[in-house]
Design a protein around this motif. Structure first.
Motif, PDB file in Angstrom:
ATOM      1  N   PHE A 262       0.822  -1.209   0.000  1.00 20.23           N
ATOM      2  CA  PHE A 262       0.000   0.000   0.000  1.00 20.23           C
ATOM      3  C   PHE A 262       0.857   1.261   0.000  1.00 20.23           C
ATOM      4  CE2 PHE A 262      -3.295  -2.971   1.531  1.00 20.23           C
ATOM      5  CZ  PHE A 262      -4.267  -2.675   0.595  1.00 20.23           C
ATOM      6  N   LEU A 263       2.069   1.185   0.522  1.00 24.54           N
ATOM      7  CA  LEU A 263       2.971   2.329   0.460  1.00 24.54           C
ATOM      8  C   LEU A 263       3.322   2.633  -1.000  1.00 24.54           C
ATOM      9  CD1 LEU A 263       4.822   4.461   1.723  1.00 24.54           C
ATOM     10  CD2 LEU A 263       6.601   2.701   1.901  1.00 24.54           C
ATOM     11  N   ILE A 264       3.691   1.590  -1.726  1.00 24.24           N
ATOM     12  CA  ILE A 264       4.052   1.776  -3.131  1.00 24.24           C
ATOM     13  C   ILE A 264       2.830   2.186  -3.949  1.00 24.24           C
ATOM     14  CG2 ILE A 264       4.937   0.630  -5.191  1.00 24.24           C
ATOM     15  CD1 ILE A 264       6.735  -1.029  -3.411  1.00 24.24           C
ATOM     16  N   LYS A 265       1.641   1.641  -3.596  1.00 24.51           N
ATOM     17  CA  LYS A 265       0.415   2.052  -4.285  1.00 24.51           C
ATOM     18  C   LYS A 265       0.170   3.541  -4.074  1.00 24.51           C
ATOM     19  CE  LYS A 265      -2.324  -0.172  -6.113  1.00 24.51           C
ATOM     20  NZ  LYS A 265      -2.489  -0.511  -7.559  1.00 24.51           N
ATOM     21  N   GLY A 266       0.445   4.017  -2.873  1.00 23.58           N
ATOM     22  CA  GLY A 266       0.293   5.442  -2.602  1.00 23.58           C
ATOM     23  C   GLY A 266       1.276   6.283  -3.394  1.00 23.58           C
ATOM     24  N   ILE A 267       2.507   5.792  -3.484  1.00 23.40           N
ATOM     25  CA  ILE A 267       3.528   6.498  -4.266  1.00 23.40           C
ATOM     26  C   ILE A 267       3.136   6.527  -5.742  1.00 23.40           C
ATOM     27  CG2 ILE A 267       5.927   6.428  -5.037  1.00 23.40           C
ATOM     28  CD1 ILE A 267       6.630   5.228  -2.297  1.00 23.40           C
TER      29      ILE A 267
ATOM     30  N   GLU B 138     -11.909  14.531 -12.525  1.00 26.20           N
ATOM     31  CA  GLU B 138     -10.595  13.920 -12.759  1.00 26.20           C
ATOM     32  C   GLU B 138      -9.494  14.775 -12.150  1.00 26.20           C
ATOM     33  OE1 GLU B 138      -8.936  10.493 -14.076  1.00 26.20           O
ATOM     34  OE2 GLU B 138     -10.909  11.021 -14.873  1.00 26.20           O
ATOM     35  N   ILE B 139      -9.623  16.087 -12.275  1.00 27.17           N
ATOM     36  CA  ILE B 139      -8.640  16.991 -11.673  1.00 27.17           C
ATOM     37  C   ILE B 139      -8.686  16.866 -10.152  1.00 27.17           C
ATOM     38  CG2 ILE B 139      -8.033  19.417 -11.315  1.00 27.17           C
ATOM     39  CD1 ILE B 139      -9.158  19.940 -14.157  1.00 27.17           C
ATOM     40  N   GLY B 140      -9.914  16.792  -9.603  1.00 22.13           N
ATOM     41  CA  GLY B 140     -10.066  16.634  -8.159  1.00 22.13           C
ATOM     42  C   GLY B 140      -9.442  15.339  -7.661  1.00 22.13           C
ATOM     43  N   ALA B 141      -9.631  14.265  -8.419  1.00 24.54           N
ATOM     44  CA  ALA B 141      -9.030  12.984  -8.049  1.00 24.54           C
ATOM     45  C   ALA B 141      -7.512  13.083  -8.066  1.00 24.54           C
ATOM     46  CB  ALA B 141      -9.499  11.894  -8.998  1.00 24.54           C
ATOM     47  N   GLY B 142      -6.985  13.753  -9.075  1.00 24.53           N
ATOM     48  CA  GLY B 142      -5.538  13.924  -9.166  1.00 24.53           C
ATOM     49  C   GLY B 142      -4.978  14.691  -7.981  1.00 24.53           C
ATOM     50  N   LEU B 143      -5.707  15.735  -7.551  1.00 22.77           N
ATOM     51  CA  LEU B 143      -5.266  16.514  -6.389  1.00 22.77           C
ATOM     52  C   LEU B 143      -5.268  15.663  -5.127  1.00 22.77           C
ATOM     53  CD1 LEU B 143      -7.132  19.889  -7.099  1.00 22.77           C
ATOM     54  CD2 LEU B 143      -4.661  19.481  -7.206  1.00 22.77           C
ATOM     55  N   CYS B 144      -6.274  14.789  -5.003  1.00 29.68           N
ATOM     56  CA  CYS B 144      -6.318  13.886  -3.847  1.00 29.68           C
ATOM     57  C   CYS B 144      -5.139  12.925  -3.865  1.00 29.68           C
ATOM     58  CB  CYS B 144      -7.629  13.101  -3.852  1.00 29.68           C
ATOM     59  SG  CYS B 144      -9.090  14.085  -3.415  1.00 29.68           S
ATOM     60  N   PHE B 145      -4.801  12.404  -5.039  1.00 29.71           N
ATOM     61  CA  PHE B 145      -3.667  11.485  -5.153  1.00 29.71           C
ATOM     62  C   PHE B 145      -2.359  12.178  -4.773  1.00 29.71           C
ATOM     63  CE2 PHE B 145      -6.276   9.159  -8.572  1.00 29.71           C
ATOM     64  CZ  PHE B 145      -6.839   8.329  -7.615  1.00 29.71           C
ATOM     65  N   LEU B 146      -2.263  13.468  -5.080  1.00 28.78           N
ATOM     66  CA  LEU B 146      -1.048  14.223  -4.757  1.00 28.78           C
ATOM     67  C   LEU B 146      -0.814  14.309  -3.252  1.00 28.78           C
ATOM     68  CD1 LEU B 146      -0.897  17.262  -7.225  1.00 28.78           C
ATOM     69  CD2 LEU B 146       0.762  15.410  -7.001  1.00 28.78           C
TER      70      LEU B 146
ATOM     71  N   PHE C 213      -1.435  12.064  -1.113  1.00 28.48           N
ATOM     72  CA  PHE C 213      -1.097  10.724  -0.614  1.00 28.48           C
ATOM     73  C   PHE C 213      -2.148  10.209   0.370  1.00 28.48           C
ATOM     74  CE2 PHE C 213       1.099   7.541   1.962  1.00 28.48           C
ATOM     75  CZ  PHE C 213       1.731   6.787   0.986  1.00 28.48           C
ATOM     76  N   ILE C 214      -2.387  10.932   1.467  1.00 25.43           N
ATOM     77  CA  ILE C 214      -3.310  10.444   2.489  1.00 25.43           C
ATOM     78  C   ILE C 214      -4.767  10.482   2.014  1.00 25.43           C
ATOM     79  CG2 ILE C 214      -1.804  11.041   4.415  1.00 25.43           C
ATOM     80  CD1 ILE C 214      -3.449  13.561   4.825  1.00 25.43           C
TER      81      ILE C 214
ATOM     82  N   LEU D 206     -10.031   7.821  -5.287  1.00 28.83           N
ATOM     83  CA  LEU D 206     -10.619   6.647  -5.934  1.00 28.83           C
ATOM     84  C   LEU D 206     -12.133   6.748  -5.991  1.00 28.83           C
ATOM     85  CD1 LEU D 206      -8.424   3.780  -4.429  1.00 28.83           C
ATOM     86  CD2 LEU D 206      -8.326   4.707  -6.747  1.00 28.83           C
ATOM     87  N   PHE D 207     -12.743   7.251  -4.917  1.00 31.38           N
ATOM     88  CA  PHE D 207     -14.205   7.401  -4.899  1.00 31.38           C
ATOM     89  C   PHE D 207     -14.650   8.514  -5.857  1.00 31.38           C
ATOM     90  CE2 PHE D 207     -13.809   5.214  -0.758  1.00 31.38           C
ATOM     91  CZ  PHE D 207     -14.771   4.233  -0.941  1.00 31.38           C
ATOM     92  N   ILE D 208     -13.840   9.551  -5.990  1.00 31.80           N
ATOM     93  CA  ILE D 208     -14.171  10.628  -6.923  1.00 31.80           C
ATOM     94  C   ILE D 208     -14.127  10.117  -8.361  1.00 31.80           C
ATOM     95  CG2 ILE D 208     -13.381  12.854  -7.847  1.00 31.80           C
ATOM     96  CD1 ILE D 208     -12.415  13.574  -5.069  1.00 31.80           C
ATOM     97  N   LEU D 209     -13.235   9.162  -8.611  1.00 35.62           N
ATOM     98  CA  LEU D 209     -13.100   8.629  -9.977  1.00 35.62           C
ATOM     99  C   LEU D 209     -14.339   7.860 -10.439  1.00 35.62           C
ATOM    100  CD1 LEU D 209      -9.408   7.346 -10.274  1.00 35.62           C
ATOM    101  CD2 LEU D 209     -10.464   9.301 -11.409  1.00 35.62           C
ATOM    102  N   LEU D 210     -15.109   7.299  -9.513  1.00 37.99           N
ATOM    103  CA  LEU D 210     -16.270   6.496  -9.897  1.00 37.99           C
ATOM    104  C   LEU D 210     -17.270   7.290 -10.740  1.00 37.99           C
ATOM    105  CD1 LEU D 210     -16.873   4.397  -6.655  1.00 37.99           C
ATOM    106  CD2 LEU D 210     -15.841   3.648  -8.799  1.00 37.99           C
TER     107      LEU D 210
END
Length: 259
Positions: free
Chosen positions: A179-184, A218-226, A228-229, A235-239
Motif C-alpha cells: 500500500f505504500l508503493i500504491k500510494g507512491i 478527474e482533476i479533483g481525483a488527481g489533487l487527492c492522489f497528490l 497521498f493520504i 478513488l471514490f471521486i473517480l467512480l
C-alpha cells in the motif's frame, strides 16, 4: 490512403453506377479498366488501388475524398462503440478489483485466488486500454493533441499499476509495502490524471457540460492522489468521473453513427 473495405466499397460503386444509369461496359469505357476488374471490385473480391478507385469514382462524378471520409467515420464509430461497451465492463470489474485488493493479504485465501486476481487484473487492463482509446479517437476527431497524449499516458500508467499488482502477488511483499508503493504510484501519476481532466475540460464546448464535470472530477481525483493520504478519496471521486466518461464516448459514438 484508407478507403472503405470490401464488400462495402463494391456495393457503394454499384449504387453509384445504378444512380447514374451507367452499365459496367460504359464504366469500362469511361475509366479504361477491364470489365473483369470492375466485376471483381463490385463483387467485393478485390480492393482496388487508390489511383484506380479515384478514376472509377471520378467517372461517376463522385468525389474520392468522400469515400475516404466515410471510411474514416466508420473506423471512428467502430472504435467508439467498442470503447463505451468495454468502458462499462471496466467500471464493473474495477469495483470487484477493490474487493480483491482488500482481501489479497488474508492468510486463509483459497488456492485459486491468485488466478482469479490475475485474470481480473488483466481483464481490467485490457478493457481500460480500449476504453481510453475511445478518448484517443475523440482527440483525433476534435484535433486535441492534449487529449490524445494524456489518454496514451493514462494507458501507460494503468499498465504499470496493474502489472505491479500482479507481480507483487507472487513476490514477498508485505501489506504495508504494497500500500505504500500504491500510494507512491498515486502521487506519481496524479499529474497524468490532472492533465487528462484538463483536456476533457477544454473540450466542454465541443462535448458539452458532461466533459466539464468529468474533467473537474478527474482533476479533483488527481489533487487527492497528490496528497497521498487522500488517495482513497480520489478513488471514490473517480467512480462518477468514469461513468460520465462512458456517457461522453457513447454520445460521440451515437452522433457519428446517426450521421
Amino acid at each position: 490512403m484508407a478507403t472503405l473495405k470490401q464488400p462495402q466499397l463494391g456495393q457503394t460503386i454499384v449504387s453509384l453506377r445504378q444512380e447514374k444509369n451507367v452499365t459496367q461496359e460504359e464504366l469500362v469505357e469511361r475509366c479504361n479498366v477491364s470489365v473483369r476488374t470492375i466485376q471483381r471490385i463490385e463483387a467485393g473480391e478485390v480492393t482496388p488501388r487508390d489511383s484506380t478507385l479515384r478514376i472509377i469514382l471520378e467517372s461517376l462524378d463522385y468525389d474520392f475524398n468522400r469515400i475516404y471520409n466515410k471510411a474514416h467515420v466508420k473506423k471512428s464509430v467502430d472504435t467508439l462503440k467498442l470503447a463505451w461497451i468495454l468502458g462499462i465492463v471496466y467500471f464493473m470489474t474495477g469495483i470487484a478489483e477493490a474487493f480483491l485488493d482488500f482481501y489479497r493479504f488474508e492468510t486463509d485465501l483459497p488456492i485459486y485466488y491468485s488466478w482469479i486476481y490475475t485474470s481480473a487484473k488483466l481483464i481490467i487492463l485490457a478493457t481500460y486500454i480500449f476504453f481510453m482509446l475511445g478518448f484517443v479517437e475523440i482527440g483525433k476527431l476534435h484535433k486535441s493533441s492534449w487529449l490524445k497524449i494524456s489518454s496514451f499516458l493514462m494507458i501507460g500508467s494503468m499498465s504499470i499499476m496493474e502489472l505491479y499488482d500482479i507481480i507483487t502477488l507472487f513476490s514477498k511483499f508485505s501489506e504495508e509495502e504494497f500500500f505504500l508503493i500504491k500510494g507512491i504510484e498515486g502521487v506519481a501519476f496524479a499529474g497524468i490524471d490532472m492533465a487528462f481532466g484538463i483536456s476533457l475540460f477544454k473540450l466542454a464546448k465541443e462535448l458539452g457540460d458532461l466533459a466539464k464535470v468529468a474533467g473537474l472530477l478527474e482533476i479533483g481525483a488527481g489533487l487527492c492522489f497528490l496528497t497521498f493520504i487522500l488517495g482513497f478519496v480520489g478513488l471514490f471521486i473517480l467512480l462518477p468521473a468514469i461513468v460520465l466518461q462512458i456517457i461522453i464516448i457513447y454520445k460521440v459514438y451515437d452522433k457519428l453513427a446517426s450521421e
